[in-house]
Design a protein around this motif. Structure first.
Motif, PDB file in Angstrom:
ATOM      1  N   ILE A  37     -19.285  10.332  18.195  1.00  0.00           N
ATOM      2  CA  ILE A  37     -20.735  10.523  18.265  1.00  0.00           C
ATOM      3  C   ILE A  37     -21.421   9.478  17.393  1.00  0.00           C
ATOM      4  N   VAL A  38     -22.222   8.614  18.013  1.00  0.00           N
ATOM      5  CA  VAL A  38     -22.827   7.483  17.307  1.00  0.00           C
ATOM      6  C   VAL A  38     -24.280   7.310  17.742  1.00  0.00           C
ATOM      7  N   LYS A  39     -24.997   6.498  16.980  1.00  0.00           N
ATOM      8  CA  LYS A  39     -26.360   6.129  17.375  1.00  0.00           C
ATOM      9  C   LYS A  39     -26.295   5.029  18.430  1.00  0.00           C
ATOM     10  N   LYS A  40     -27.185   5.096  19.386  1.00  0.00           N
ATOM     11  CA  LYS A  40     -27.219   4.081  20.439  1.00  0.00           C
ATOM     12  C   LYS A  40     -27.398   2.689  19.849  1.00  0.00           C
ATOM     13  N   SER A  41     -28.186   2.596  18.782  1.00  0.00           N
ATOM     14  CA  SER A  41     -28.468   1.292  18.166  1.00  0.00           C
ATOM     15  C   SER A  41     -27.250   0.731  17.420  1.00  0.00           C
ATOM     16  N   ASP A  42     -26.234   1.551  17.210  1.00  0.00           N
ATOM     17  CA  ASP A  42     -25.039   1.096  16.496  1.00  0.00           C
ATOM     18  C   ASP A  42     -23.902   0.706  17.429  1.00  0.00           C
ATOM     19  N   MET A  43     -24.151   0.660  18.720  1.00  0.00           N
ATOM     20  CA  MET A  43     -23.058   0.455  19.670  1.00  0.00           C
ATOM     21  C   MET A  43     -22.334  -0.873  19.484  1.00  0.00           C
ATOM     22  N   ARG A  44     -23.002  -1.885  18.998  1.00  0.00           N
ATOM     23  CA  ARG A  44     -22.317  -3.172  18.804  1.00  0.00           C
ATOM     24  C   ARG A  44     -21.235  -3.050  17.746  1.00  0.00           C
ATOM     25  N   TYR A  45     -21.488  -2.221  16.720  1.00  0.00           N
ATOM     26  CA  TYR A  45     -20.466  -1.981  15.703  1.00  0.00           C
ATOM     27  C   TYR A  45     -19.314  -1.157  16.278  1.00  0.00           C
ATOM     28  N   VAL A  46     -19.651  -0.192  17.116  1.00  0.00           N
ATOM     29  CA  VAL A  46     -18.635   0.659  17.727  1.00  0.00           C
ATOM     30  C   VAL A  46     -17.722  -0.164  18.627  1.00  0.00           C
ATOM     31  N   TYR A  47     -18.316  -1.006  19.464  1.00  0.00           N
ATOM     32  CA  TYR A  47     -17.511  -1.855  20.349  1.00  0.00           C
ATOM     33  C   TYR A  47     -16.614  -2.797  19.551  1.00  0.00           C
ATOM     34  N   ASP A  48     -17.118  -3.251  18.401  1.00  0.00           N
ATOM     35  CA  ASP A  48     -16.318  -4.135  17.557  1.00  0.00           C
ATOM     36  C   ASP A  48     -15.082  -3.399  17.023  1.00  0.00           C
ATOM     37  N   ILE A  49     -15.271  -2.137  16.627  1.00  0.00           N
ATOM     38  CA  ILE A  49     -14.146  -1.330  16.151  1.00  0.00           C
ATOM     39  C   ILE A  49     -13.156  -1.090  17.273  1.00  0.00           C
ATOM     40  N   ILE A  50     -13.663  -0.754  18.457  1.00  0.00           N
ATOM     41  CA  ILE A  50     -12.791  -0.495  19.606  1.00  0.00           C
ATOM     42  C   ILE A  50     -11.960  -1.733  19.939  1.00  0.00           C
ATOM     43  N   GLU A  51     -12.600  -2.901  19.872  1.00  0.00           N
ATOM     44  CA  GLU A  51     -11.908  -4.145  20.226  1.00  0.00           C
ATOM     45  C   GLU A  51     -10.882  -4.545  19.167  1.00  0.00           C
ATOM     46  N   LYS A  52     -11.271  -4.479  17.908  1.00  0.00           N
ATOM     47  CA  LYS A  52     -10.411  -4.991  16.842  1.00  0.00           C
ATOM     48  C   LYS A  52      -9.337  -3.994  16.397  1.00  0.00           C
ATOM     49  N   HIS A  53      -9.653  -2.698  16.472  1.00  0.00           N
ATOM     50  CA  HIS A  53      -8.755  -1.704  15.891  1.00  0.00           C
ATOM     51  C   HIS A  53      -8.126  -0.785  16.936  1.00  0.00           C
ATOM     52  N   LYS A  54      -8.465  -0.997  18.197  1.00  0.00           N
ATOM     53  CA  LYS A  54      -7.758  -0.369  19.313  1.00  0.00           C
ATOM     54  C   LYS A  54      -7.647   1.154  19.185  1.00  0.00           C
ATOM     55  N   ILE A  55      -8.621   1.848  19.720  1.00  0.00           N
ATOM     56  CA  ILE A  55      -8.559   3.309  19.735  1.00  0.00           C
ATOM     57  C   ILE A  55      -7.432   3.734  20.668  1.00  0.00           C
TER      58      ILE A  55
END
Length: 233
Positions: free
Chosen positions: A56-74
């Motif tokens: 659960i995240v803020k819509k405005s924070d999605m660039r940070y979320v995508y960065d975590i998904i890409e770099k740290h592989k959920i």
């Protein structure tokens, strides 16, 4: 799958981070060169019982979320849900979008990266006793109650006081009933347990380490940079 129960974890990371005052949501600040939220997600991933993640995240924070998904592989099946005005609204948004086959719900703060995987699993194992379980510590400091913030009204018995943390774990029907009741009666709780308590359900306390801090202030961030060395050694 826990005793044939499907477990969905909710990680709440839609806060504003006002007390941190660093111009970025606290969950995306780094400790040991990794965002706090990434540390937290990795703990959830390692649980032997959790089947699905609602992030659960803020819509405005999605660039940070995508960065975590890409770099740290959920490495767990997951869904991203946008947060609401308050934490309670954010969790409710997630409840509306969780897998229908969910039996057990775990809620956790994105800014608590130091919870141990063993304690996550212990909380899940204990939810079957009462339908609700939470990690907590006995309070170490003497607590004062003040109505006006200036004078002490009274001192509660410290022996009866516990500092509640996350994760908090519930049978799905119990938590859904608690949220429905809260909204129908128009009240907000500071955590999910407080909503469940209002329905008459007893929450089981699971003794936990004092290391499971919530990173909220700059002082917490300094402590976190010390703790991360402790947990990684």
């Amino acid at each position: 799958m826990f005793n044939n129960n499907f477990v969905t974890a909710f990680v709440a990371a839609a806060g504003m981070g006002k007390r941190m005052n660093m111009g970025i949501n606290k969950q995306f600040l780094s400790i040991d060169d990794k965002p706090i939220l990434a540390h937290t997600i990795k703990k959830i991933e390692k649980s032997k019982y959790i089947d699905f993640l609602i992030l659960i995240v803020k819509k405005s924070d999605m660039r940070y979320v995508y960065d975590i998904i890409e770099k740290h592989k959920i490495n767990i099946n997951y869904k991203i849900v946008y947060g609401g005005k308050e934490r309670q609204d954010s969790i409710y948004n997630g409840l509306l979008k969780m897998p229908e086959k969910t039996d057990i719900i775990l809620t956790h703060d994105g800014a608590r990266p130091f919870v141990s995987v063993d304690k996550i699993d212990e909380a899940i194992e204990n939810v079957l006793d009462t339908g609700a379980a939470v990690l907590a510590n006995p309070v170490k400091d003497t607590i004062k109650v003040s109505t006006d913030g200036k004078l002490v009204d009274y001192t509660p018995n410290r022996d009866r006081l516990w500092q509640v943390q996350t994760p908090q774990v519930f049978k799905k029907d119990i938590l859904m009933k608690a949220y429905d009741q809260a909204y129908s009666e128009g009240y907000y709780g500071t955590d999910d347990c407080s909503l469940v308590e209002k329905t008459g359900i007893k929450v089981k306390l699971i003794y936990n380490s004092y290391d499971n801090i919530k990173i909220t202030t700059r002082e917490d961030l300094s402590i976190a940079n010390i703790l991360v060395k402790k947990v990684n050694t």
